[in-house]
Design an enzyme around this catalytic site. Structure first.
Site, PDB file in Angstrom:
ATOM      1  N   THR A   1      -1.650  -8.007  -5.485  1.00 32.29           N
ATOM      2  CA  THR A   1      -2.686  -7.432  -6.336  1.00 32.29           C
ATOM      3  C   THR A   1      -3.127  -8.366  -7.451  1.00 32.29           C
ATOM      4  O   THR A   1      -4.207  -8.194  -8.003  1.00 32.29           O
ATOM      5  CB  THR A   1      -2.133  -6.154  -6.982  1.00 32.29           C
ATOM      6  OG1 THR A   1      -0.825  -6.458  -7.484  1.00 32.29           O
ATOM      7  CG2 THR A   1      -2.021  -5.038  -5.974  1.00 32.29           C
TER       8      THR A   1
ATOM      9  N   VAL B   1      -6.372   0.474 -11.588  1.00 33.76           N
ATOM     10  CA  VAL B   1      -7.495   0.111 -10.734  1.00 33.76           C
ATOM     11  C   VAL B   1      -7.102  -0.032  -9.259  1.00 33.76           C
ATOM     12  O   VAL B   1      -7.934   0.032  -8.375  1.00 33.76           O
ATOM     13  CB  VAL B   1      -8.176  -1.189 -11.240  1.00 33.76           C
ATOM     14  CG1 VAL B   1      -7.231  -2.368 -11.150  1.00 33.76           C
ATOM     15  CG2 VAL B   1      -9.462  -1.478 -10.498  1.00 33.76           C
ATOM     16  N   GLY B   2      -5.816  -0.160  -9.003  1.00 38.63           N
ATOM     17  CA  GLY B   2      -5.381  -0.498  -7.646  1.00 38.63           C
ATOM     18  C   GLY B   2      -5.777   0.510  -6.588  1.00 38.63           C
ATOM     19  O   GLY B   2      -5.943   0.150  -5.425  1.00 38.63           O
ATOM     20  N   GLU B   3      -5.902   1.753  -6.959  1.00 38.95           N
ATOM     21  CA  GLU B   3      -6.182   2.778  -5.956  1.00 38.95           C
ATOM     22  C   GLU B   3      -7.542   3.438  -6.137  1.00 38.95           C
ATOM     23  O   GLU B   3      -8.019   4.136  -5.249  1.00 38.95           O
ATOM     24  CB  GLU B   3      -5.084   3.850  -6.006  1.00 38.95           C
ATOM     25  CG  GLU B   3      -3.727   3.277  -5.705  1.00 38.95           C
ATOM     26  CD  GLU B   3      -2.599   4.239  -6.007  1.00 38.95           C
ATOM     27  OE1 GLU B   3      -1.726   4.417  -5.156  1.00 38.95           O
ATOM     28  OE2 GLU B   3      -2.590   4.820  -7.104  1.00 38.95           O
TER      29      GLU B   3
ATOM     30  N   PHE C   1       0.816  -1.221   0.000  1.00 42.44           N
ATOM     31  CA  PHE C   1       0.000   0.000   0.000  1.00 42.44           C
ATOM     32  C   PHE C   1       0.846   1.266   0.000  1.00 42.44           C
ATOM     33  O   PHE C   1       0.427   2.307   0.486  1.00 42.44           O
ATOM     34  CB  PHE C   1      -0.965   0.011   1.192  1.00 42.44           C
ATOM     35  CG  PHE C   1      -1.806  -1.232   1.303  1.00 42.44           C
ATOM     36  CD1 PHE C   1      -2.617  -1.627   0.256  1.00 42.44           C
ATOM     37  CD2 PHE C   1      -1.776  -2.011   2.443  1.00 42.44           C
ATOM     38  CE1 PHE C   1      -3.385  -2.777   0.334  1.00 42.44           C
ATOM     39  CE2 PHE C   1      -2.534  -3.165   2.528  1.00 42.44           C
ATOM     40  CZ  PHE C   1      -3.344  -3.546   1.471  1.00 42.44           C
TER      41      PHE C   1
END
Ligand SMILES: Cc1cc2nc3c(=O)[nH]c(=O)nc-3n(C[C@H](O)[C@H](O)[C@H](O)COP(=O)(O)OP(=O)(O)OC[C@H]3O[C@@H](n4cnc5c(N)ncnc54)[C@H](O)[C@@H]3O)c2cc1C
Ligand code: SF4
Lengths: 748, 322
Positions: free
Chosen positions: A486, A706-708, A256
């Site tokens: 992820t 898309v991760g955040e 993160f």
């Protein structure tokens, strides 16, 4: 070892045309994680679990400072040095020569007696066993001369400074039109100040490293998101050449953003291992993670919105104050998204930095947007109410297809915000929301709905990959990318498989090793796009090589079922590869498309919460996020990323708050029992839905990040739902029950 | 964690002897609290007496209708016991509101009673704490004290007792049986006074062998735990209530409170205010007022005073509704 022939990356400076990925035979499908079986059966070794084959590894335990500012007056390590099993005690008095000065990519440890923060390393104890090192570490007696520390953000605002810009494309302040005039002239105005607390990444795997030397070459097994910067930091700090350092991080238990930085576990395991001539491993304890590593800084944000009576925004102003240690350039870019999200003629954004003598502040999932939208999207809710306008309609009214600061010359590469808003509203049953707060009651629960827009910047970083097909028809793809949980292994497998017409079981992905071609690493939602593009280009080169070997025209041949096919002729790839195999490399070098086009992922969040009318407890009942992320690379891992982000949003809205102790400059609630993140019971039905979108301007995958995105705006939707449920407007995150309670009416 | 010696006796007398004669001995049950504290260097026992092989794992219904709960009965077993669920529901509810399934599977009845405070400064050896190091000071006072006491605190210590189970047991008038005597649970835990290092009234080496619940009290039994997240969080405040009403009047009321004091808190005078009266909001408010009389916040925990009041009113409302 880097690959023999230098990789020639492809410049990506014009929109991608049709390519084999458009077939979406394998790409996009929600196939299970290829590394899943290893992980659930405990066969994916994380850094601390790696066993050095020599079986001679020693264990180090760190001793951290317990004051925020001052210097070490006395340090008595005699007892520790003589404790059973102890091999070495390192302190500022006997540290080896290190690089300097300290910077983002140079992290000298125990360089002097000065204490700059609580949680700084003051000693390392290395022993035969963890138990011995730990017991001896407790015997190191340190006395400090203590100086007063600055620990309160609000108190520091009058002395705030202008930080240096993070990059040329991210100025600290922006001014377009005449904000003061536009705001003054607006028919309806909101001027509200929001505060967000310090937050911790709270990833599952604590930071850990094992250093192994072979002569003057270092191999570091660690847990890091961006291997090239880790290697660079090790080299500059340990005074090595880059080619003397190899970093391995194949499996990572979450990051993160916390694992973008290189910490004492890495530097000091290497230092001690060099001195002792044996491998040394160091893991941070959970409380040490809170002091030694980074956190997201608290912010104070003032948002001013001025609108016409019909909801058209005329003026948008967003100012943010955040904290960090003296000399640090990182600040929370909380106002950045406000430059892009809504149209308005007159606008301003500004960032200011306050010195805080706390542990280091740095990136945490969606730095900027994650907290910036907590303020902006709450202010939009307040504005909608003032206008007596539906919050969805207000956002639709102010949607735009170009960068609102730069004008029509800089259109968005793709932007389906309005579609996300409408789609979400329909799927969620938004029409059932009462515009007047406090209207729906179910037993002791006050029930309400809220929503917010989502935006997260898109980025692309240079990345490289190599692809090798062997005589068995197995494709091995390597890149020094990381998978922080992820799903990178899986999506890269899908990209490679799609390109060569191979099923996932015939693709072997190799990640997490600096001996592989250099890649972006994981961060800023650019990992999939960047490393995926590298794999795409490497595989495109391999296709050409295979076609040539078959005597086919690369442009006209198809790759299917392990074969290359042209004009009805099919040749098996395995036979083409032969005993020698066949290899290719490729990479991506971003051009200036990010200058020409504004690029971001968008979405809309909807939340329904219950507020206990007696106690002020808030429980989320359901949430929906609708997102436009370009091409979905894997439906299952994309969904996991999206809902994982939304759960972060629940945490930000309701509970995450790492509290500094004013007197000591450390974080009081420094463990996972007292630093609350949502647990299962806090996370009811959370759903994510993706609108159809492909973005050829973003990269050859036509995928955005898309991760955040999931976290961006999610917390504001929850906050707005709290208001809609209870009529209590809180501008101070997190919205814990004490704050809700203060606004609730007396019990009937 | 420091080096320690370890034994696992099979007889109660053996265990008590070992714990009494060994300097710095400590019993260990499920270890879910003690081991954490040892790892943090907060507890430094030189010798561990593991009680898990002692014959104390049974739940027995005695002839007089009382229930004898062995000290080793796991929290999950106790919560699921049919007799407990039917007749002492408040206990089952309190247990299930605590910790997590994994912890409850491990946690023992005695260990739960004797778990130590969650005060942040107690668990951080770099901080002054009178409970950990007598005379060193109390950093919770003037520090961050969101989880701290509003009742019965002292100038030496404002810590709370974290157990949910103990609050329910207090409302049930449980009696703690040790290797040497019976102690009413109300007399087990102490207020901090100027000796906060002493949590309870047990003598050195005294072993809890069981907890006895008196015969069931037919009543509505509620445990309301207010917390910062839906699970896996200690009580901000909690209320255990046993209410018996007949013909529109309250005949019996027992109230115990968690998260507010150095020990599970009970207020008999407030209970008496309810007895003989018809339930009403005004009555509940009067009772709640009397419970928070003398309550004092320390800054970050000020909210607990209105919260306790409101939670009690809500619990009484629920207990007396149709
Ligand atoms: C993250 C977390 C969350 C939690 N949440 C909650 C919660 O919400 N609510 C709640 O109530 N609790 C909660 N707990 C605490 C949990 O209930 C206790 O840790 C557990 O009940 C302790 O029982 P144990 O058997 O493991 O005790 P141990 O750790 O074995 O012992 C605790 C103490 O009791 C002593 N002891 C043990 N047995 C005996 C005996 N027979 N005679 C005399 N002394 C004895 C030990 O010497 C020690 O001092 C939580 C714990 C954790 C770690
Ligand atoms: S409240 Fe009690 S336990 Fe906490 S620091 Fe003060 S003395 Fe220690």
């Amino acid at each position: 070892m880097q690959s023999q022939t230098p990789i020639r990356p492809s410049l990506f400076d014009s929109p991608a045309g049709p390519n084999p990925l458009d077939q979406e035979h394998l790409l996009g499908r929600g196939i299970a994680r290829v590394d899943g079986p290893l992980k659930v059966s405990g066969r994916a070794p994380y850094a601390y679990e790696v066993h050095d084959p020599s079986n001679t590894a020693l264990v180090g335990v760190l001793v951290l400072s317990t004051v925020a500012q001052g210097s070490i007056r006395t340090l008595d390590a005699v007892a520790a040095e003589h404790a059973p099993g102890v091999r070495l005690v390192l302190t500022h008095r006997n540290m080896q020569r290190q690089g300097g000065p300290a910077s983002e990519h140079c992290k000298p440890q125990m360089a002097d007696a000065t204490v700059r923060q609580n949680g700084q390393v003051v000693a390392l104890v290395v022993a035969d066993s963890f138990e011995q090192a730990n017991a001896a570490a407790a015997m190191v007696a340190v006395a400090y001369d203590v100086k007063p520390a600055l620990t309160d953000l609000a108190a520091g605002v009058p002395q705030a400074t202008v930080p240096p810009p993070r990059s040329p494309s991210q100025p600290v302040d922006t001014n377009v039109g005449d904000f003061a005039q536009g705001f003054a002239a607006a028919a309806v105005k909101i001027d509200a100040t929001y505060t967000t607390p310090h937050q911790a990444h709270a990833m599952m795997e604590p930071h850990a490293s094992m250093a192994v030397w072979d002569g003057d070459h270092l191999t570091l097994h660690t847990s890091h998101q961006m291997l090239s910067t880790c290697a660079q930091t090790l080299a500059s700090t340990l005074l090595l050449r880059p080619d003397q350092v190899r970093v391995l991080s194949p499996y990572i238990g979450g990051g993160f953003g916390s694992k973008l930085v290189t910490y004492a576990d890495a530097i000091l395991s290497a230092t001690a291992a060099r001195q002792l001539g044996r491998p040394v491993k160091i893991a941070l304890t959970r409380p040490q993670v809170f002091g030694q590593t980074t956190h997201r800084t608290a912010t104070i944000q003032r948002v001013r919105l001025g609108a016409d009576a019909d909801g058209t925004l005329r003026a948008i102003g967003h100012e943010s104050w955040s904290g960090n240690q003296q000399g640090q350039t990182f600040y929370e870019t909380a106002a950045n998204q406000t430059r892009l999200l809504y149209a308005a003629h007159d606008r301003m954004t500004a960032h200011r930095q306050v010195r805080l003598d706390l542990p280091l502040a740095s990136s945490m999932r969606a730095p900027g947007e994650a907290v910036g939208l907590l303020a902006l999207e709450c202010a939009m809710d307040e504005l909608a109410e003032r206008l007596r306008m539906d919050p969805v309609a207000l956002r639709v009214r102010n949607d735009t297809q170009y960068d609102p600061e730069k004008g029509p010359s800089r259109p968005f590469s793709s932007r389906r915000l309005t579609e996300c808003l409408h789609e979400g509203a329909a799927r969620f049953g938004w029409e059932k929301r009462s515009p007047v707060p406090g209207q729906r009651r179910e037993g002791q629960w006050l029930v309400g709905m809220g929503m917010a827009s989502a935006i997260r910047n898109v980025a692309l970083k240079p990345s490289n990959a190599e692809a090798t097909l062997d005589g068995r028809g197995i494709l091995t793809v390597g890149t020094a990318m990381t998978d922080i949980g992820t799903g990178t292994y899986t999506i890269l497998t899908q990209i490679a498989g799609e390109m060569l017409g191979l099923p996932p079981e015939r693709v072997v992905m190799q990640l997490g090793d600096t001996d592989l071609p250099e890649a972006s690493g994981s961060g800023g939602s650019f990992g999939a796009a960047s490393s995926g593009s590298a794999v795409y280009y490497a595989c495109a080169q391999l296709r050409i090589a295979l076609a040539r070997r078959a005597g086919f025209d690369p442009a006209r041949s198809r790759f299917e079922n392990g074969q290359i096919i042209q004009d009805g002729r099919a040749v098996s790839l395995a036979s083409l590869a032969g005993a020698q195999g066949i290899a290719a490399t490729g990479g991506i070098k971003p051009g200036d498309l990010l200058k020409k086009y504004a690029q971001a992922s968008f979405g809309a969040h909807f939340a329904e919460v219950g507020v206990d009318a007696d106690t002020g407890e808030v429980r989320v009942r359901r949430m929906l996020g609708v997102f436009g992320i370009g091409r979905v690379l894997n439906a299952s891992t994309a969904r996991s990323q999206a809902i994982g982000g939304m759960i972060f949003g629940i945490g930000a809205a309701l509970m995450e708050d790492v509290v500094p102790d004013r007197r000591h400059g450390d974080f009081v609630n420094h463990d996972l029992a007292e630093y609350h993140v949502p647990v299962h019971a806090d996370v009811p039905a959370v759903e994510a839905y993706f609108v159809e979108e492909v973005d050829p301007i973003a990269n050859p995958l036509k995928a955005k990040g898309v991760g955040e995105l999931g976290i961006c705006g999610a917390g504001a939707a929850v906050a707005n739902a709290i208001y809609n449920a209870s009529g209590v407007r809180i501008r101070d995150y997190p919205m814990t029950l004490d704050k809700v309670l203060a606004g609730l009416p007396d019990q009937a | 964690m420091r080096a320690f010696s370890y034994e696992r006796p099979t007889q109660v007398a053996q265990a008590a002897h070992a714990a009494t004669t060994h300097p710095d001995a400590s019993y260990i049950g499920g270890g879910t609290n003690l081991l954490d504290l040892m790892k943090l260097d907060v507890a430094q026992p030189a010798h561990l007496v593991d009680v898990n092989r002692l014959p104390m794992e049974r739940i027995e219904l005695l002839n007089d209708g009382s229930l004898r709960i062995g000290a080793l009965v796991r929290n999950s077993t106790l919560a699921a016991d049919p007799h407990v669920r039917r007749h002492h529901a408040v206990l089952s509810r309190a247990l299930l509101s605590g910790a997590t399934a994994q912890l409850r599977n491990k946690a023992t009845t005695a260990g739960n009673l004797l778990q130590r405070t969650r005060c942040y400064y107690f668990t951080d050896v770099s901080k002054a704490c009178n409970k950990r190091v007598p005379g060193s000071g109390c950093e919770a006072i003037g520090g961050y004290n969101r989880i701290h006491a509003i009742l019965g605190a002292s100038a030496s210590c404002i810590a709370t007792h974290p157990s949910d189970m103990a609050v329910a047991m207090l409302a049930l008038d449980a009696v703690v049986e040790t290797d040497r005597r019976h102690i009413p649970i109300a007399e087990l835990h102490r207020l901090p006074g100027d000796t906060p290092q002493i949590d309870n009234t047990l003598q050195p080496g005294e072993l809890i062998v069981a907890v006895r619940l008196p015969p069931p009290v037919p009543s509505v039994q509620l445990y309301r735990k207010v917390r910062d997240r839906a699970s896996y969080a200690f009580a901000a405040v909690s209320v255990a209530a046993l209410i018996q009403a007949r013909h529109g009047r309250i005949e019996l009321a027992r109230l115990a409170f968690g998260g507010v004091a150095h020990r599970p808190w009970r207020n008999h005078a407030a209970e008496q205010l309810l007895v003989g009266h018809a339930p009403s909001h005004a009555l509940f408010e009067r009772v709640a007022d009397s419970v928070v009389t003398g309550a004092a916040g320390q800054g970050s925990n000020d909210y607990k005073i209105p919260l306790l009041r409101r939670t009690l009113v809500a619990t009484l409302r629920q207990a007396t509704e149709g």
